[in-house]
Design an enzyme around this catalytic site. Structure first.
Site, short mmCIF file in Angstrom:
data_model
loop_
_atom_site.label_atom_id
_atom_site.label_comp_id
_atom_site.label_asym_id
_atom_site.label_seq_id
_atom_site.Cartn_x
_atom_site.Cartn_y
_atom_site.Cartn_z
N ASP A 1 35.64 -0.08 42.27
CA ASP A 1 34.74 -1.42 42.68
C ASP A 1 33.66 -0.84 43.43
O ASP A 1 32.67 -1.95 43.74
CB ASP A 1 35.72 -2.39 43.48
CG ASP A 1 36.45 -3.02 42.52
OD1 ASP A 1 37.18 -2.30 41.53
OD2 ASP A 1 37.16 -3.94 42.96
N GLU B 1 37.06 -3.81 33.24
CA GLU B 1 38.31 -4.50 33.37
C GLU B 1 38.04 -5.98 33.27
O GLU B 1 37.51 -6.46 34.07
CB GLU B 1 38.97 -3.96 34.64
CG GLU B 1 38.21 -3.97 35.92
CD GLU B 1 38.49 -3.69 37.34
OE1 GLU B 1 39.11 -2.47 37.25
OE2 GLU B 1 38.91 -4.60 38.04
#
Length: 881
Positions: A460, A529
């Site tokens: 992330d 994702e």
């Protein structure tokens, strides 16, 4: 994954874990019946793996390591646990708790039991030989830290053995004794927010021990004066030609003595034999290199693009006439590259663009290794048509990579988010060292696997310049030769630059049209994702892990569900349930809820993969990859999976399987266009696409046939959906793709609405884009009852395999909608799992016949006969045998 809310503290029962106190009587060897015997091999090249351990809490075993690692120490009362066993896995193996998968039984583990270190111990025999060195190898770290003792002597401390992934090797020759020996490892408590360990984030309720302990093999490896380490093989293809390959094989030859040594390394690589002398000074390591030109190589491909041939490299080092050590590896001849195309990262395999359509992998919550379970999952992945698995901070053991090599499934590895791994500002000198050791160890371990496609050094977030350099230097030392990516999110790093990835959500319900829009997580670029959230299994599966009260509670969308997430963002059905009610009508009971859930999961999963295929060749902003969040579950949950924890396949799986078919006719929800997606490297010429529209009552409203030559490795547009007048609010579309001989090679049925789903992008969060309007599919509730007949036959299909063929015919006067076949262990028996169905949840018009095939293990039936249960949205349940 982007998870910007703190996870709640795990609720625990007040009752602690009862631990047994070890005896104090001296005992020369292991207590009978408390583990498998281990004799450490004395011959070079014969590695001995610790088969199991005795385990105990340091709160009970309070003696020091020099005592506990003594062969005479008694571990009576300790627990016998598997070779790869976290503390929690070991306790579960010893039945210390009721089924931790069911209801909220996991809460019974007391977290205080894991705030102290735990000991692992193994007594073994050895017969050390002159001139043979024995090395203790840790094939991964000890979570979170390890203290290593052998025969009363400390081999390494927690300042050395740190983190989940660094490998270690210690020369323990001088510590071995003839006869009984004892190895003891002390595993420190784990805190994923402060340790470079393993974290399950918001994927499931968290393991109470936070995966403390040993999760990879510990081995003894003997060798003579010279050891061979770090065998690696690279192949270079003169693309676009595949007519030859340059193979470079390297191995590190290490002199284990304080004297110069002359050795000869013999290599057999792809059937060719090479020899090379090597002179080593005292304690010196040299790299020995072999190069060869391989003519007309058998090239390794992802499974939809070609075959998966593997070559073998076997090496041996001799000192004089005596073999000193051996090494071997398999490898594939293939070449992977990547670049930025549009906004996304485009991977190529052997020079051909490769559209990544994959899923995010979850290891077992307690890091247990069940090889058959892993292979069953990869078989389901391949049968689904999915070509890639992303491993976010769960790199798994070697067996998964070996299986992926053989099955042609690509693997994209890297570190996890939301834990110490991305708390970059908190890194100190030790963290930097462990991070670099982790990257180097993992890269060396997996680099020879042709299934590998890349390494993400961030998830992330991207590492800052200093840490990025540490990672890149580590990968360079490992001679990593595949793409390295800064982040799974659109965050650049100083050296690597733009990752070509996006992480804009969603992680919760979206309608099919969402995926075709190029906003947020829609089909443009590489979505690392994304997925539609809740994934409700069929009722049989729900009963395996939920109480009846918990099942009944599923229709309360505002109720907290323990088998959703520990995160408050994902622990209720909220948006998913709202969409279900508005689109399909509020379920009348929990059975109706489960039935409608399959419809919702099927249609959105199918469209997610279809959209990224449809936009693959877009000239301005193509889709280059998508990772469905997630592929599987670490523990039984109600969200983020394509098949469930028990390997059952429901609407979620078959929607994805339909959208991933290798030659597939599909509809675009945004512009009503039609296309044929071809994932192979051969054009499908002289095909025809038959497009038929039906009203809800079965009335045919349009029927057109179009010629199509489906271009290889991409989509081919085939006009638009007919727009006849007089369509019912809910209507059906059937696409039949036929080959030149008229055989149906793909069949796809949509249920659509004249009222569109619309989205409020301005109200988007990081995990969801709300709907401003809903398609009206409530007409499905008014379908007249359907009637089907079925014939069933079963035949053997190899070792412990058989196939049951089910021919289903619509014998009624109305559509038989969303018909499901399930294979049972006898009449009224449990479902046979895993079962690979050729297709399922099918829709038939009056007079239509479809053949479905189910492949499964013969042994799964026990003494029962296979029975097929047929049911549908408007078809009553009936059994056939």
């Amino acid at each position: 994954m982007l998870r910007n809310r703190p996870l709640p503290t795990l609720v625990v029962a007040a009752m602690g874990l009862a631990l047994l106190v070890p005896g104090t009587t001296a005992n020369a060897g292991p207590v009978p019946g408390t583990g498998a015997a281990l004799k450490v091999a004395a011959g070079p090249g014969a590695t001995s793996t610790v088969p199991d351990w005795r385990m105990q809490s340091s709160a009970t075993a309070t003696q020091a390591g020099n005592v506990i690692s003594g062969p005479a120490y008694s571990d009576a009362g300790w627990l016998s646990v598997p070779a790869r066993s976290t503390v929690m896995a070991g306790l579960i193996a010893n039945n210390r708790y009721p089924d931790v998968r069911y209801s909220d039984n996991l809460k019974q583990a007391n977290p205080n039991d894991f705030k102290v270190a735990w000991w692992y111990r193994k007594v073994f025999t050895a017969d050390p030989q002159p001139g043979v060195n024995t090395f203790l190898k840790l094939n991964g770290g000890i979570i979170s830290r390890g203290e290593i003792w052998l025969n009363g002597t400390k081999v390494a401390g927690t300042e050395t053995v740190v983190g989940a992934y660094p490998t270690h090797e210690f020369n323990v020759t001088s510590l071995l004794r003839k006869g009984d020996n004892a190895l003891a490892i002390k595993a420190s408590p784990s805190d994923p927010q402060n340790d470079l360990a393993i974290h399950f984030i918001d994927w499931a309720q968290l393991p109470p021990d936070r995966n403390q302990g040993i999760f990879r093999d510990v081995q003894f490896a003997p060798s003579g004066p010279v050891s061979l380490r770090n065998l690696r093989v690279d192949s270079d293809l003169p693309l676009p030609s595949l007519s030859s390959a340059k193979i470079t094989t390297k191995v590190d030859a290490r002199n284990n003595t304080g004297q110069p040594v002359n050795a000869e390394v013999t290599a057999t690589i792809a059937g060719q034999v090479f020899k090379q002398p090597v002179q080593l000074n005292a304690n010196q390591t040299k790299t020995v290199t072999f190069t060869q030109d391989l003519q007309n190589p058998q090239v390794w491909w992802p499974f939809q693009m070609g075959a998966q041939p593997l070559y073998l490299a076997t090496l041996a080092a001799n000192v004089g006439t005596t073999e000193s050590d051996t090494a071997k590896t398999t490898f594939g001849v293939r070449e992977v590259t990547s670049s930025i195309r549009g906004s996304g990262r485009q991977f190529t395999v052997n020079g051909r663009p490769f559209l990544v359509r994959g899923g995010g992998w979850a290891s077992d919550l307690f890091l247990r290794t069940d090889l058959r379970y892993i292979e069953d999952q990869l078989d389901l992945v391949k049968a689904m048509g999915m070509n890639t698995i992303r491993l976010e901070g769960k790199p798994e053991n070697d067996e998964l990579y070996d299986l992926a090599d053989r099955k042609g499934i690509m693997l994209l590895t890297g570190w996890e988010c939301c834990s110490k791994w991305e708390k970059y500002d908190s890194f100190d000198a030790e963290d930097n060292r462990v991070a670099g050791e982790s990257a180097e160890s993992e890269a060396k371990r997996i680099r020879n696997h042709p299934s590998m496609i890349g390494f993400m050094i961030g998830s992330d977030d991207a590492p800052r310049a200093g840490l990025e350099k540490i990672y890149l230097d580590a990968l360079k030392r490992a001679e990593w030769n595949l793409p390295v990516i800064s982040s799974a999110k659109n965050v650049s790093s100083p050296q690597l630059g733009n990752p070509g990835m996006k992480m804009d959500g969603p992680y919760w319900w979206e309608p099919p049209v969402y995926w075709f829009n190029k906003q947020k997580g829609g089909a443009a670029g590489f979505a690392s994702e994304i997925g539609p959230g809740a994934t409700i299994p069929e009722m049989d599966e729900l009963k395996k892990f939920l109480s009846q009260g918990e099942i009944n509670k599923l229709t309360d969308y505002n109720a907290t569900q323990y088998h959703l997430s520990p995160s408050s963002t994902f622990n209720k059905l909220t948006f998913w349930g709202t969409a279900l009610d508005n689109r399909y009508g509020k379920p009348s009971n929990v059975e109706d809820f489960v039935r409608k859930a399959q419809l919702a999961n099927y249609e959105t999963n199918r469209s997610q993969f279809e959209a990224f295929g449809d936009n693959f060749n877009d000239s301005s902003n193509p889709s280059t990859g998508v990772i469905y969040w997630m592929l599987n579950n670490a523990w039984p949950t109600l969200y983020w999976h394509l098949y469930d924890y028990y390997l059952a396949t429901a609407g979620s799986y078959f929607g994805a399987k339909t959208g991933l078919r290798p030659l597939h006719a599909q509809y675009s929800y945004d512009d009503k266009s039609l296309a044929v997606m071809n994932t192979s490297l051969q054009t499908a010429n002289n095909h025809k696409l038959q497009v038929t529209l039906f009203n809800l009552d079965g009335t045919q409203k349009a029927d057109e046939t179009r010629n199509v030559n489906a271009t290889a490795n991409g989509p081919t547009k085939v006009g638009s959906l007919p727009q006849p007048s007089g369509l019912s609010t809910t209507y059906f579309v059937r696409l039949l793709l036929k080959d030149a001989a008229g055989n149906v090679v793909d069949r796809n049925v949509y249920w659509l609405s004249t009222k569109a789903d619309t989205l409020n992008y301005g109200g988007s969060t990081w995990y969801h884009t709300p709907q401003s309007g809903y398609a009206d599919l409530k007409g499905l509730n008014t379908l007249k009852p359907g009637t089907v007949s079925s014939t069933v036959s079963t035949a053997p299909a190899g070792d412990d395999k058989q196939v049951t063929t089910v021919t289903v015919k619509n014998t009624g006067n109305s559509v038989a909608f969303f018909v499901r076949a399930s294979l049972r262990k006898g009449q009224g028996g449990a479902e046979v799992l895993p079962t690979q169905w050729s297709d399922n949840y099918v829709t038939l018009w009056p007079g239509e016949t479809l053949t479905l095939k189910a492949e499964y293990r013969s042994s799964s039936l026990g003494s029962a006969q296979p029975v097929v249960e047929i049911s549908g949205h408007n078809v009553a349940k009936k059994s056939f045998s």
